[in-house]
Scaffold this motif. Structure first.
Motif, PDB file in Angstrom:
ATOM      1  N   ASN A 298      65.322   0.472  65.147  1.00 45.78           N
ATOM      2  CA  ASN A 298      66.086  -0.403  64.223  1.00 45.78           C
ATOM      3  C   ASN A 298      65.388  -0.415  62.996  1.00 45.78           C
ATOM      4  O   ASN A 298      65.737  -1.094  62.102  1.00 45.78           O
ATOM      5  CB  ASN A 298      66.503  -1.692  64.706  1.00 45.78           C
ATOM      6  N   ALA A 299      64.127   0.274  62.920  1.00 41.45           N
ATOM      7  CA  ALA A 299      63.272  -0.030  61.709  1.00 41.45           C
ATOM      8  C   ALA A 299      63.058  -1.367  61.140  1.00 41.45           C
ATOM      9  O   ALA A 299      63.311  -1.620  60.024  1.00 41.45           O
ATOM     10  CB  ALA A 299      63.970   0.907  60.531  1.00 41.45           C
ATOM     11  N   VAL A 300      62.782  -2.104  62.123  1.00 47.41           N
ATOM     12  CA  VAL A 300      62.503  -3.615  61.887  1.00 47.41           C
ATOM     13  C   VAL A 300      60.954  -3.701  61.597  1.00 47.41           C
ATOM     14  O   VAL A 300      60.097  -3.553  62.208  1.00 47.41           O
ATOM     15  CB  VAL A 300      62.988  -4.432  63.213  1.00 47.41           C
ATOM     16  N   THR A 301      60.798  -4.350  60.550  1.00 48.88           N
ATOM     17  CA  THR A 301      59.372  -4.883  60.012  1.00 48.88           C
ATOM     18  C   THR A 301      58.914  -5.961  60.671  1.00 48.88           C
ATOM     19  O   THR A 301      57.632  -6.013  61.113  1.00 48.88           O
ATOM     20  CB  THR A 301      59.282  -4.997  58.460  1.00 48.88           C
ATOM     21  N   ASP A 302      59.597  -7.030  60.557  1.00 42.67           N
ATOM     22  CA  ASP A 302      59.293  -8.370  61.307  1.00 42.67           C
ATOM     23  C   ASP A 302      60.004  -8.687  62.591  1.00 42.67           C
ATOM     24  O   ASP A 302      61.085  -9.091  62.408  1.00 42.67           O
ATOM     25  CB  ASP A 302      59.111  -9.388  60.156  1.00 42.67           C
ATOM     26  N   PRO A 303      59.632  -8.381  63.742  1.00 39.64           N
ATOM     27  CA  PRO A 303      60.252  -8.324  64.789  1.00 39.64           C
ATOM     28  C   PRO A 303      60.873  -9.885  65.196  1.00 39.64           C
ATOM     29  O   PRO A 303      61.645 -10.110  66.043  1.00 39.64           O
ATOM     30  CB  PRO A 303      59.616  -8.180  66.396  1.00 39.64           C
ATOM     31  N   THR A 304      59.924 -11.073  64.614  1.00 39.88           N
ATOM     32  CA  THR A 304      60.539 -12.228  64.779  1.00 39.88           C
ATOM     33  C   THR A 304      61.245 -13.072  63.836  1.00 39.88           C
ATOM     34  O   THR A 304      61.830 -14.089  64.016  1.00 39.88           O
ATOM     35  CB  THR A 304      59.161 -13.233  64.667  1.00 39.88           C
ATOM     36  N   ARG A 305      61.520 -12.191  62.734  1.00 35.75           N
ATOM     37  CA  ARG A 305      62.637 -12.832  61.745  1.00 35.75           C
ATOM     38  C   ARG A 305      63.506 -11.435  61.334  1.00 35.75           C
ATOM     39  O   ARG A 305      63.491 -10.942  60.549  1.00 35.75           O
ATOM     40  CB  ARG A 305      61.859 -13.140  60.532  1.00 35.75           C
ATOM     41  N   LEU A 306      64.605 -11.620  62.044  1.00 34.39           N
ATOM     42  CA  LEU A 306      65.834 -10.640  61.727  1.00 34.39           C
ATOM     43  C   LEU A 306      66.776 -11.370  60.847  1.00 34.39           C
ATOM     44  O   LEU A 306      67.308 -12.440  61.205  1.00 34.39           O
ATOM     45  CB  LEU A 306      66.379 -10.198  63.136  1.00 34.39           C
ATOM     46  N   PRO A 307      67.255 -10.642  60.072  1.00 33.41           N
ATOM     47  CA  PRO A 307      68.442 -11.072  59.081  1.00 33.41           C
ATOM     48  C   PRO A 307      69.373 -11.474  59.509  1.00 33.41           C
ATOM     49  O   PRO A 307      69.832 -10.638  60.657  1.00 33.41           O
ATOM     50  CB  PRO A 307      68.497  -9.901  57.989  1.00 33.41           C
ATOM     51  N   ILE A 308      70.271 -12.431  59.322  1.00 35.92           N
ATOM     52  CA  ILE A 308      71.732 -12.761  60.032  1.00 35.92           C
ATOM     53  C   ILE A 308      72.455 -11.553  59.812  1.00 35.92           C
ATOM     54  O   ILE A 308      72.484 -11.312  58.571  1.00 35.92           O
ATOM     55  CB  ILE A 308      72.012 -14.122  59.654  1.00 35.92           C
ATOM     56  N   ALA A 309      73.335 -11.283  60.729  1.00 33.57           N
ATOM     57  CA  ALA A 309      74.318 -10.237  60.376  1.00 33.57           C
ATOM     58  C   ALA A 309      73.844  -8.591  60.621  1.00 33.57           C
ATOM     59  O   ALA A 309      74.692  -7.775  60.193  1.00 33.57           O
ATOM     60  CB  ALA A 309      75.341 -10.307  59.542  1.00 33.57           C
ATOM     61  N   LYS A 310      72.466  -8.568  60.760  1.00 32.28           N
ATOM     62  CA  LYS A 310      72.005  -7.253  61.164  1.00 32.28           C
ATOM     63  C   LYS A 310      72.550  -6.743  62.192  1.00 32.28           C
ATOM     64  O   LYS A 310      72.557  -7.281  63.299  1.00 32.28           O
ATOM     65  CB  LYS A 310      70.434  -7.395  61.040  1.00 32.28           C
ATOM     66  N   THR A 311      72.817  -5.507  62.269  1.00 34.33           N
ATOM     67  CA  THR A 311      73.225  -4.751  63.389  1.00 34.33           C
ATOM     68  C   THR A 311      72.180  -4.045  63.923  1.00 34.33           C
ATOM     69  O   THR A 311      71.533  -3.220  63.264  1.00 34.33           O
ATOM     70  CB  THR A 311      74.541  -3.899  63.056  1.00 34.33           C
ATOM     71  N   ILE A 312      71.998  -4.326  65.162  1.00 36.54           N
ATOM     72  CA  ILE A 312      70.767  -3.880  66.194  1.00 36.54           C
ATOM     73  C   ILE A 312      71.460  -2.789  67.149  1.00 36.54           C
ATOM     74  O   ILE A 312      72.380  -3.250  67.796  1.00 36.54           O
ATOM     75  CB  ILE A 312      69.922  -5.100  66.848  1.00 36.54           C
TER      76      ILE A 312
ATOM     77  N   GLN B  12      71.541 -16.502  63.756  1.00 34.75           N
ATOM     78  CA  GLN B  12      70.141 -17.094  63.284  1.00 34.75           C
ATOM     79  C   GLN B  12      69.215 -17.363  64.559  1.00 34.75           C
ATOM     80  O   GLN B  12      69.703 -17.806  65.620  1.00 34.75           O
ATOM     81  CB  GLN B  12      70.486 -18.615  62.467  1.00 34.75           C
ATOM     82  N   GLY B  13      68.080 -17.102  64.314  1.00 40.76           N
ATOM     83  CA  GLY B  13      66.943 -17.484  65.354  1.00 40.76           C
ATOM     84  C   GLY B  13      66.777 -16.107  66.401  1.00 40.76           C
ATOM     85  O   GLY B  13      65.978 -16.396  67.160  1.00 40.76           O
ATOM     86  N   ASP B  14      67.662 -15.185  66.333  1.00 40.47           N
ATOM     87  CA  ASP B  14      67.518 -13.842  67.097  1.00 40.47           C
ATOM     88  C   ASP B  14      66.176 -13.127  66.834  1.00 40.47           C
ATOM     89  O   ASP B  14      65.738 -13.271  65.828  1.00 40.47           O
ATOM     90  CB  ASP B  14      68.701 -12.946  66.898  1.00 40.47           C
ATOM     91  N   THR B  15      65.466 -12.801  67.747  1.00 41.08           N
ATOM     92  CA  THR B  15      64.198 -12.066  67.789  1.00 41.08           C
ATOM     93  C   THR B  15      64.318 -10.698  68.512  1.00 41.08           C
ATOM     94  O   THR B  15      65.184 -10.706  69.520  1.00 41.08           O
ATOM     95  CB  THR B  15      62.954 -12.626  68.255  1.00 41.08           C
ATOM     96  N   LEU B  16      63.733  -9.716  68.128  1.00 42.22           N
ATOM     97  CA  LEU B  16      63.576  -8.467  69.010  1.00 42.22           C
ATOM     98  C   LEU B  16      63.144  -8.938  70.304  1.00 42.22           C
ATOM     99  O   LEU B  16      63.682  -8.402  71.350  1.00 42.22           O
ATOM    100  CB  LEU B  16      62.933  -7.530  68.461  1.00 42.22           C
ATOM    101  N   LEU B  17      62.216  -9.714  70.561  1.00 41.80           N
ATOM    102  CA  LEU B  17      61.722 -10.045  72.051  1.00 41.80           C
ATOM    103  C   LEU B  17      62.789 -10.735  72.868  1.00 41.80           C
ATOM    104  O   LEU B  17      62.925 -10.192  73.903  1.00 41.80           O
ATOM    105  CB  LEU B  17      60.522 -10.926  71.995  1.00 41.80           C
ATOM    106  N   GLY B  18      63.515 -11.695  72.153  1.00 45.60           N
ATOM    107  CA  GLY B  18      64.663 -12.198  72.750  1.00 45.60           C
ATOM    108  C   GLY B  18      65.826 -11.303  73.109  1.00 45.60           C
ATOM    109  O   GLY B  18      66.285 -11.427  74.441  1.00 45.60           O
ATOM    110  N   LEU B  19      66.198 -10.353  72.290  1.00 39.47           N
ATOM    111  CA  LEU B  19      67.332  -9.631  72.560  1.00 39.47           C
ATOM    112  C   LEU B  19      66.770  -8.327  73.587  1.00 39.47           C
ATOM    113  O   LEU B  19      67.586  -8.293  74.400  1.00 39.47           O
ATOM    114  CB  LEU B  19      67.563  -8.842  71.332  1.00 39.47           C
ATOM    115  N   ALA B  20      65.666  -8.141  73.462  1.00 40.72           N
ATOM    116  CA  ALA B  20      65.216  -7.287  74.463  1.00 40.72           C
ATOM    117  C   ALA B  20      65.206  -7.828  76.011  1.00 40.72           C
ATOM    118  O   ALA B  20      65.651  -6.971  76.813  1.00 40.72           O
ATOM    119  CB  ALA B  20      63.844  -6.736  74.335  1.00 40.72           C
ATOM    120  N   ASP B  21      64.703  -9.038  75.840  1.00 42.84           N
ATOM    121  CA  ASP B  21      64.766  -9.770  77.205  1.00 42.84           C
ATOM    122  C   ASP B  21      66.281 -10.048  77.818  1.00 42.84           C
ATOM    123  O   ASP B  21      66.604  -9.870  78.992  1.00 42.84           O
ATOM    124  CB  ASP B  21      63.976 -11.229  77.093  1.00 42.84           C
ATOM    125  N   ARG B  22      67.189 -10.464  76.716  1.00 43.14           N
ATOM    126  CA  ARG B  22      68.484 -10.794  77.174  1.00 43.14           C
ATOM    127  C   ARG B  22      69.427  -9.463  77.706  1.00 43.14           C
ATOM    128  O   ARG B  22      70.101  -9.644  78.469  1.00 43.14           O
ATOM    129  CB  ARG B  22      69.049 -11.456  75.990  1.00 43.14           C
TER     130      ARG B  22
END
Length: 102
Positions: free
Chosen positions: A51-65, A26-36
């Motif tokens: 990862n074919a993500v539509t909204d990089p600020t709202r990732l579903p919980i338990a999605k495999t990236i 919960q709360g993960d974003t692609l920007l945060g994951l890329a930075d981390r």
């Protein structure tokens, strides 16, 4: 309602070929994951495409990236053995830089 006692830890799933796999929390974003994981926040666009993500600020919980290992920097680390079982051959040195005694 149940309240977690601490913040959840990162959810590494493993690896698949040339990719590190991460399960979102919960709360993960692609920007945060890329930075981390890649230390370059701008890599979020690459992660979005892979990862074919539509909204990089709202990732579903338990999605495999998938995060390519090629984007993850190599970080050197030191290690000190506390216990060794069995024999060892090679040109290694002990923590003081000397050859181990036999």
């Amino acid at each position: 309602a149940l309240v977690p006692l601490s913040e959840p830890a990162a959810q590494p799933v493993g690896a698949d070929g040339d990719d590190f796999l991460y399960r979102t929390l919960q709360g993960d974003t692609l920007l945060g994951l890329a930075d981390r994981f890649t230390t370059t926040a701008a890599n979020w666009t690459i992660l979005q495409e892979i990862n074919a993500v539509t909204d990089p600020t709202r990732l579903p919980i338990a999605k495999t990236i998938r995060i390519p290992f090629s984007l993850i920097p190599i970080v050197s680390a030191s290690v000190q053995a506390r216990h060794v079982s069995g024999g060892s051959e090679g040109g290694w040195r002990d923590a003081t830089g000397g050859r181990p005694s036999r």
